[in-house]
Design a protein around this motif. Sequence first.
Motif, PDB file in Angstrom:
ATOM      1  N   GLY A 285      -8.669  -2.762  -5.938  1.00  0.00           N
ATOM      2  CA  GLY A 285      -6.878  -2.835  -5.700  1.00  0.00           C
ATOM      3  C   GLY A 285      -7.342  -4.338  -4.856  1.00  0.00           C
ATOM      4  O   GLY A 285      -6.706  -4.874  -4.532  1.00  0.00           O
ATOM      5  N   GLU A 286      -7.667  -4.152  -3.725  1.00  0.00           N
ATOM      6  CA  GLU A 286      -7.699  -5.261  -2.242  1.00  0.00           C
ATOM      7  C   GLU A 286      -8.210  -6.085  -2.846  1.00  0.00           C
ATOM      8  O   GLU A 286      -8.118  -7.509  -2.196  1.00  0.00           O
ATOM      9  CB  GLU A 286      -8.356  -4.861  -0.815  1.00  0.00           C
ATOM     10  N   ALA A 287      -9.052  -6.256  -3.593  1.00  0.00           N
ATOM     11  CA  ALA A 287     -10.263  -7.717  -3.945  1.00  0.00           C
ATOM     12  C   ALA A 287      -9.105  -8.311  -5.090  1.00  0.00           C
ATOM     13  O   ALA A 287      -9.585  -9.639  -5.110  1.00  0.00           O
ATOM     14  CB  ALA A 287     -11.174  -7.558  -4.449  1.00  0.00           C
ATOM     15  N   GLY A 288      -8.603  -7.750  -5.599  1.00  0.00           N
ATOM     16  CA  GLY A 288      -7.079  -8.049  -6.361  1.00  0.00           C
ATOM     17  C   GLY A 288      -8.148  -7.981  -8.323  1.00  0.00           C
ATOM     18  O   GLY A 288      -7.468  -9.161  -8.588  1.00  0.00           O
TER      19      GLY A 288
ATOM     20  N   GLN B 121      -8.585  -6.917 -10.945  1.00  0.00           N
ATOM     21  CA  GLN B 121      -7.420  -6.227 -11.591  1.00  0.00           C
ATOM     22  C   GLN B 121      -7.913  -5.211 -12.949  1.00  0.00           C
ATOM     23  O   GLN B 121      -8.044  -4.488 -13.166  1.00  0.00           O
ATOM     24  CB  GLN B 121      -6.341  -6.980 -12.157  1.00  0.00           C
TER      25      GLN B 121
ATOM     26  N   ALA C 281      -9.658  -2.975 -11.226  1.00  0.00           N
ATOM     27  CA  ALA C 281      -8.642  -1.417 -10.551  1.00  0.00           C
ATOM     28  C   ALA C 281      -8.579  -0.726 -11.981  1.00  0.00           C
ATOM     29  O   ALA C 281      -8.553   0.694 -12.050  1.00  0.00           O
ATOM     30  CB  ALA C 281      -7.542  -2.164 -10.585  1.00  0.00           C
TER      31      ALA C 281
ATOM     32  N   VAL D 190      -8.412   3.511 -12.498  1.00  0.00           N
ATOM     33  CA  VAL D 190      -7.933   4.740 -12.688  1.00  0.00           C
ATOM     34  C   VAL D 190      -8.504   5.314 -14.077  1.00  0.00           C
ATOM     35  O   VAL D 190      -8.447   6.537 -14.146  1.00  0.00           O
ATOM     36  CB  VAL D 190      -6.388   3.898 -13.036  1.00  0.00           C
TER      37      VAL D 190
ATOM     38  N   THR E 203      -4.921   7.086  -6.674  1.00  0.00           N
ATOM     39  CA  THR E 203      -4.947   6.203  -7.019  1.00  0.00           C
ATOM     40  C   THR E 203      -5.315   5.941  -5.163  1.00  0.00           C
ATOM     41  O   THR E 203      -6.116   4.567  -4.936  1.00  0.00           O
ATOM     42  CB  THR E 203      -3.974   5.303  -6.969  1.00  0.00           C
TER      43      THR E 203
ATOM     44  N   VAL F 173      -9.518   3.435  -5.658  1.00  0.00           N
ATOM     45  CA  VAL F 173      -8.471   2.116  -6.768  1.00  0.00           C
ATOM     46  C   VAL F 173      -8.069   1.186  -5.827  1.00  0.00           C
ATOM     47  O   VAL F 173      -7.820   0.140  -6.101  1.00  0.00           O
ATOM     48  CB  VAL F 173      -6.771   2.781  -7.100  1.00  0.00           C
ATOM     49  N   SER F 174      -7.483   1.556  -4.754  1.00  0.00           N
ATOM     50  CA  SER F 174      -6.251   0.857  -3.686  1.00  0.00           C
ATOM     51  C   SER F 174      -6.839   1.624  -2.684  1.00  0.00           C
ATOM     52  O   SER F 174      -6.477   2.303  -2.510  1.00  0.00           O
ATOM     53  CB  SER F 174      -5.092   0.396  -4.043  1.00  0.00           C
TER      54      SER F 174
ATOM     55  N   MET G  53      -4.299   1.417   0.134  1.00  0.00           N
ATOM     56  CA  MET G  53      -2.855   0.724   0.825  1.00  0.00           C
ATOM     57  C   MET G  53      -3.315   1.463   2.680  1.00  0.00           C
ATOM     58  O   MET G  53      -3.777   2.261   2.643  1.00  0.00           O
ATOM     59  CB  MET G  53      -1.661   1.863   0.075  1.00  0.00           C
ATOM     60  N   ASN G  54      -2.077   0.711   2.615  1.00  0.00           N
ATOM     61  CA  ASN G  54      -2.239   0.805   4.387  1.00  0.00           C
ATOM     62  C   ASN G  54      -0.963   1.482   4.698  1.00  0.00           C
ATOM     63  O   ASN G  54      -1.106   2.157   6.103  1.00  0.00           O
ATOM     64  CB  ASN G  54      -1.486  -0.707   5.023  1.00  0.00           C
ATOM     65  N   ILE G  55       0.114   2.195   3.885  1.00  0.00           N
ATOM     66  CA  ILE G  55       0.260   3.497   4.042  1.00  0.00           C
ATOM     67  C   ILE G  55       0.110   4.352   3.469  1.00  0.00           C
ATOM     68  O   ILE G  55       0.623   5.205   2.805  1.00  0.00           O
ATOM     69  CB  ILE G  55       2.221   2.966   4.299  1.00  0.00           C
TER      70      ILE G  55
ATOM     71  N   LEU H 226      -2.803   4.459   8.564  1.00  0.00           N
ATOM     72  CA  LEU H 226      -2.404   5.128   8.136  1.00  0.00           C
ATOM     73  C   LEU H 226      -3.203   4.954   6.695  1.00  0.00           C
ATOM     74  O   LEU H 226      -2.915   5.547   5.181  1.00  0.00           O
ATOM     75  CB  LEU H 226      -0.773   4.790   7.309  1.00  0.00           C
TER      76      LEU H 226
END
Lengths: 102, 391, 430, 187
Positions: free
Chosen positions: C16-19, C21, C24, C28, C109, C119-120, C122-124, C191
């Motif tokens: 996800g971070e590397a874009g 798709q 990713a 999933v 995810t 998958v990703s 997220m920073n939250i 986070l």
Amino acid sequence: MVPITTLHYLVVAAALFVLGVIGVLTRRNVVIVLMSIELILNAVNLNLVAFSRMWGNLNGQVFAIFIVVDAAAEAAVGLGILIAFFRNKETINVDEIDLLKW
Amino acid sequence: MSARANDSTKDVSSLSNLDLETPEKTYLDSNELIINMGPQHPATHGVLRVILKLDGEKVLGTECVIGYLHRGVEKIAENRTYTMFNPYVDRMDYVAAVSNGLGYCEAVEKLMNVEAPARAKYIRVILTELNRIASHQLWLGTHALDIGAMTPLFYTFRDREEILKIFEKYCGARLTTHAFRIGGCQYETYAGFEKDVKNVLTFFAPKIDEYEALLTTNRIWLERTKNVGVISGADCVALGVTGPVLRASGVQWDLRKAQPYAAYSEFDFEIPIGTNGDTYDRYLVRMAEMRQSLRIIEQAVNGIPEGPIMGKVPKVIKPPVGEIYHSIEAPKGELGYFIVSDGSTQPYRLRVRPPSFVNLQALDIMVRGLLVADVVAVIGTLDIVLGEVDR
Amino acid sequence: MPNFIMSYLGSTVTPGEAGNQFWALMYVLIIFAGVSVAVIAMNWIERKALAHFQVRLGPMRVGPHGLLQPFADALKLMLKEDIIPAEADQFVFWVAPLIGLLAAFTVYTVIPFGPSQAVSDMNIGILFMLGVSSLGVLGIVVAGWASNSHYPLIGALRSSAQMVSYEVAMGLAVVSAILMTSLNASGTGTLSMIGIVQAQQQQGVWFIFKFFPLGFIALVIFAIAMIAETNRAPFDMAEAESELTAGYHTEYSGLRWSLFMLAEYAAMIAVSSIAVTLWVGGWMRPFPNLLNAPAWDFVFSLFPGLTFLGLAAIAFVGVARMPAHSFFKIQRIGLAVFAALLGFIALLLLVIAVVGRSADTSVAARFREGIDYVYWFVLKVAVFMYLFIWYRATWPRYRFDQLMRVGWKVLLPISLGVLVVTAIVGVIVS
Amino acid sequence: MNPAMNSALNSGMAPVATPFFFYMLAGLAVVGGLLVITRRNAVHSALALIVTLLAVAGLYLMLYAPFVAGVQIIVYAGGIMVLFLFVIMLVNIERSSKERRFNRMWPVGLGAACALLALFVSAFAKGKALFPEGMMSMPESSNTQQIATMLYGDAGRMGQYTFAFEIASLLLLVAILGAVIMTKKRI
């Protein structure tokens, strides 16, 4: 395709706001009126965050968080009033809430 | 709760002619909620139907609707000879069939004025006490399951099997044993009976400790049972509640001591009593009773006399005209038989006083003001068998 | 093709971070399939373990040792008639299980199975997880309401009150763990789920042992709250079968009912994953800082293969112990094939461990690393899952008022206290 | 929610297929809002509102405001909406669902709808001149940290909104007390 600009977000927010206003004005069920108020608050939040993005400034997001807090307080108190009202009058119809004191 | 759900139960509330406490006006639509618990419900031990009147989850009142398992046992008795009726009594309290048979046989014996020989009495005591343990085990398993502990059920059923094996070897049946006959026992003990019983004695003491290790000091178990379903001794007496429920309320009343039957006067045992009359005390009393039963069995199997097992009973049982009430201490309480004889081979009238039926009366005062979850616990702790309630 | 695979394997960040798709989406799919398989396995293990707790055998008939039982059950549930009560609210009744399922699966995810095996990132991440997993309660409430029946309604009200209450204690316990991530030079916490594990690596200690016993108490609070969150015994008030028959899903049947079960088990795995990530070091093997020589790396990378070898051995013992009667012939063959399959996987893993032992960037080495990460993560999650079964076998059920009392009067003050003390100790230490 | 989108947004990468996701989320939000005010059954309205709230959370993510999005999901969708559903179940909705849905304020509603239409037209006509097309860039990866700095302050200094934040907590406390007092039968 047209790139997505702040305007797009503002239009969505305006639509939500108007829907909320229509709900508040026209619905008779208090619960749904309260939900419409949540819609209005969300529209405001969306505006704030969109502007925050536009100006590259986080103040808008902080405001949005305060509004979420306010919405939580509003929902709690509003639903509390609703239950207290329902206990006494056995209705949740705004049209029947027409006395100053009961 | 919403009135959507209420509408469908209006007819149920009209069924209830009990004067249930009117609920406080609440914000929940100011209507009480009426719930039908059973007859198809996992925690009502068969087909008991309890109409619960609730305020939220608080129980305002209950009404038991019984009769779903009514088989007309008392009426059947009027159309069968005394001997033929004997197997029917096993079907009332089917988890303690031996006790049922003992009560019936002794009642008829008393009516005919014959007495079973000493050896038969000892065999009766051994089997009855074994059955008491089996019944209490079944109670413990299902009661614990009602409160949410799954495991004790399987432990108790595993161990109950040992007792059922003895029954099977002795009389060929495991559940509805038909173990005794009027005037004594039909079968002599099989070879190795005493050894089997002694094995059970050594086998069971640690098993009872095992159950107690699972539950007695378990925090959740304590919270679920302490001060739940409290009933005072006076209330018990007023309602006619007997058995462990009565004894847990602090009344020392056990027919085995109070009016000894069979050979009970010859054994040394204690009557465990509780103090608070709550569910936890009833649990403790029953656990202690299992230990006392082991004591009785030990004395009986060691002192079993030799001799005949059948008293002098005529081929055709024809008691003299008269009536008799005889009661014994079944695992669930006082099990009484009232028999009116008109001198023929069939009882003129036979009335059973089943402990479960009488104890079930206490449900209402025990659960008022408690929560729905406690109703389940209290039904479990009353140890009712619907076959006996409905007969 | 190798280049394409390397484009992912060479990456040190999540797809996800590397874009990326494609990867990713692959992730999933892999996670969806993996979680479904885990739920099936959990179903079988729970039944067998619970049976052995309770001196019985559990499923034995469908497949050797009941191995095919979950599949048979799934088939049965799919073929069963799907009853919608006449008085039910059709649409809401239909949509309720999907809400729960969606909430349970969306959480995955952001669960990191490794530093790049998510998958990703997220920073939250943790906020997202708590938020989305709290959406599951909506499915339950709505299911109870839509059934238009008393028992489901009471079950739904109970469970929503329960889940909302325990979320508070749960959140505070999580915050105390997040607070620990900020105890570094920059004083900035994170986070992000991956960031939390990396913080544990930097500080050289799993947060369960950090400021002992503070981290441990927080984990215990979380562990209790997560049982309540997933409606499992001894907090299975919502579906207490002896009181409310089956609680909120009393009126459900067939496929829709199985969706509720799937969501419940997926949620159990998800909350266990949060606990593992926050307190038990996520994907990290034991002592990654202390025993950091390549030789140790190699030793620990043998573990996955050895585990499967052990499972294969157990399965072979099972084959040998089966009665010699011809009735068991097919079962024997089936179990032997299963054992051989496990053995083959073990062999494969061992080969990968040996081939990829050098710490270079070859495909095999990257592969070996990935397997290690996933293995340790899954192992830790499995321990938590076992605890779920253990609790269920051991404890009676709490009553509703007692449950709320435990939540508000016991767990909440303790978790607040732990949070405050952690903050104070953290300030003193840094 | 599409993971690729979320993560790409969070990591400072160029978002993937932005217009598509924007129109999808915006459409979901508006349709949800429409359903909220038109459904007869309050539970259906609540479900529609949940859809709207989640869609708006997605829009926040697209606006590089992940923390606000997280708060939106936790507080709104997970907290407030559960409260709403709870209350809907407590109060009798049977009667209200049989009655007329709308009161006599519909001319006002019509007016508002017309205003909305006018807004759309005007936005379409000259909106592009009002707002710049490009957006300022923000370091999204430390979004949460920056918000925290504004709320709580940094390195011993009070933040810009610390006082307001405390007031907000007081507001919540008052709201809790008010709700409890109003709904409790006996204190």
